[in-house]
Design an enzyme around this catalytic site. Structure first.
Site, short mmCIF file in Angstrom:
data_model
loop_
_atom_site.label_atom_id
_atom_site.label_comp_id
_atom_site.label_asym_id
_atom_site.label_seq_id
_atom_site.Cartn_x
_atom_site.Cartn_y
_atom_site.Cartn_z
N CYS A 172 -58.81 -54.61 -42.94
CA CYS A 172 -59.34 -53.58 -43.85
C CYS A 172 -59.78 -54.21 -45.17
CB CYS A 172 -58.27 -52.51 -44.07
SG CYS A 172 -58.66 -51.31 -45.37
N CYS A 221 -58.46 -52.48 -48.32
CA CYS A 221 -57.03 -52.77 -48.51
C CYS A 221 -56.84 -54.06 -49.29
CB CYS A 221 -56.33 -52.89 -47.15
SG CYS A 221 -56.36 -51.40 -46.14
#
Length: 320
Positions: A75, A78
Site C-alpha cells: 500500500c 500506507c
C-alpha cells in the site's frame, strides 16, 4: 471525530473473538511485536501487533489510548502515513500507543474492524473501537485527530502513559542508523510531509533527470503524482465522476479519476481492472493515455507485486 455517548460502540465492531487467547505463537523477543496473548505489550510507544497479541492491546486500552494503524506492504499511501504516525507517537512521549497491524498477515483483525480500504486508523479506548480516519492524511490533520482522541480519552478516565525512557534503550538493542537520503529524495520527503505533492514530484523529476535508473525516484514520482491528482479533486466532484464512470464505462477522464481513488484507498485490483477495461474500450491517444496511467500506478504499488504481474498480463491481452 465524533464520539458516541460513553463510547458505546459494542456491536459496531466485534472484537471479542480477537480478545481471546489464540494458539498462534507469540512474536520473538526483540522483534518489536506484541507479547503473548494476554501478556504485556513490551516497551516503546510503537509496537507491531498480531492476532496472538491482540488481547494485550485491548487490555492496554483500559489505561492508555491505543491508535491502530492498519497497513500493508503493497500500500503506497500506507508508506506515507505510517512514518507520520510513528513520529507523532514519539513526539507525544507515551500519552498514546501506536499499534501497527499488517492486514495481510492478520486478516482477522482487518475483518473485525470492517476495513474496506487501507490505510485505516482506529483507536481503542477501554476496549471499544473509535473510528479516526481512512486514507493518508497530512500530519497536521492527523495531529488534530489525535488531540481530539486524547480529550475523549480524558473524559472517559483513560489518562495513563506508556513507559518510555532510558530503561527501554537498555533492554532493546538500537538499530543501526539508516544512511541519509540523497538530497533530492530528502526534499521530496519533506514536501510529502507538508502535503506539497507538486514539490515532491518536482524533486523526484530532478532526481530522475540526474539519474534515470533511480528506481526509488521513479516510484516516488508516481506516488507524488497520484497524491496530487487525488488531492486536487473535491469530494463532491469525485462522487460525480464515480457516477459517470458507472454509467459510461468508456469515459476516459472519469475512469482515470476513479482508478486513482481506488488505488489511493487500497483497492488495487479494482483500479487495475478498471484501466485494463478502458484500454479495451479506447484507441489512439486515449488508449495511450490510459496505458501510461496504468504503468504509473504499477510503480506506485511496486513492480514486483503479484497483482501488478497479473495486471500486466491482462494489459497485454487487451492491447493485442
Amino acid at each position: 471525530m465524533t464520539q458516541p455517548p460513553g463510547l458505546n460502540l459494542r456491536g459496531a465492531v466485534d472484537l471479542t473473538a480477537l480478545a481471546r487467547p489464540q494458539s498462534v505463537p507469540a512474536a520473538a523477543p526483540g522483534d518489536g511485536g506484541a507479547g503473548p496473548a494476554g501478556g504485556p505489550l513490551g516497551s516503546g510507544v510503537v509496537v507491531d501487533v498480531d492476532e496472538a497479541g491482540f488481547e494485550a492491546v485491548v487490555q492496554q486500552s483500559l489505561t492508555v489510548p491505543v491508535v491502530i494503524d492498519l497497513w500493508a506492504e503493497w500500500c503506497g499511501p500506507c508508506k506515507q502515513l505510517s512514518p507520520v504516525l510513528e513520529r507523532l507517537a514519539e513526539e507525544y512521549g507515551g500519552r498514546w500507543l501506536l499499534a501497527k497491524v499488517d492486514v495481510d498477515a492478520n486478516p482477522r483483525i482487518a475483518q473485525a474492524f470492517q476495513a474496506q480500504s487501507i490505510p485505516m486508523v482506529v483507536a481503542l479506548l477501554k476496549g471499544q473501537p473509535v473510528p479516526l480516519f481512512t486514507g493518508a492524511v497530512p500530519e497536521q490533520q492527523a495531529r488534530q485527530v489525535i488531540d481530539e482522541l486524547l480529550k475523549v480519552a480524558a473524559q472517559n478516565g483513560v489518562t495513563g502513559t506508556v513507559a518510555v525512557g532510558d530503561a527501554d534503550a537498555e533492554q532493546e538493542p538500537q538499530p543501526a542508523e539508516e544512511p541519509p537520503l540523497p538530497p533530492l529524495h530528502a526534499a521530496a520527503a519533506e514536501a510529502f510531509e507538508r502535503g506539497d505533492y507538486e514539490a515532491a514530484a518536482a524533486s523526484f523529476e530532478q532526481a530522475l533527470a540526474e539519474s534515470p535508473a533511480d528506481a526509488e525516484a521513479k516510484a516516488g514520482l508516481a506516488q507524488a503524482r497520484l497524491f496530487a491528482r487525488v488531492a486536487s479533486v473535491p469530494q463532491a466532484v469525485a462522487a460525480g465522476l464515480a457516477e459517470t464512470a458507472a454509467s459510461d464505462p468508456g469515459n476516459v477522464d472519469a475512469g482515470l479519476a476513479v482508478a486513482d481513488r481506488d488505488l489511493f484507498g487500497g483497492h488495487v485490483e479494482d483500479a487495475f481492472a478498471r484501466l485494463v477495461e478502458l484500454v479495451r474500450r479506447t484507441a489512439g491517444d486515449e488508449r495511450a493515455a490510459v496505458r501510461t496511467r496504468l504503468l504509473e500506478l504499477f510503480e506506485v504499488v511496486g513492480v514486483d507485486d503479484p497483482r501488478v504481474a497479473r495486471a500486466r498480463a491482462a494489459l497485454a491481452s487487451a492491447l493485442f
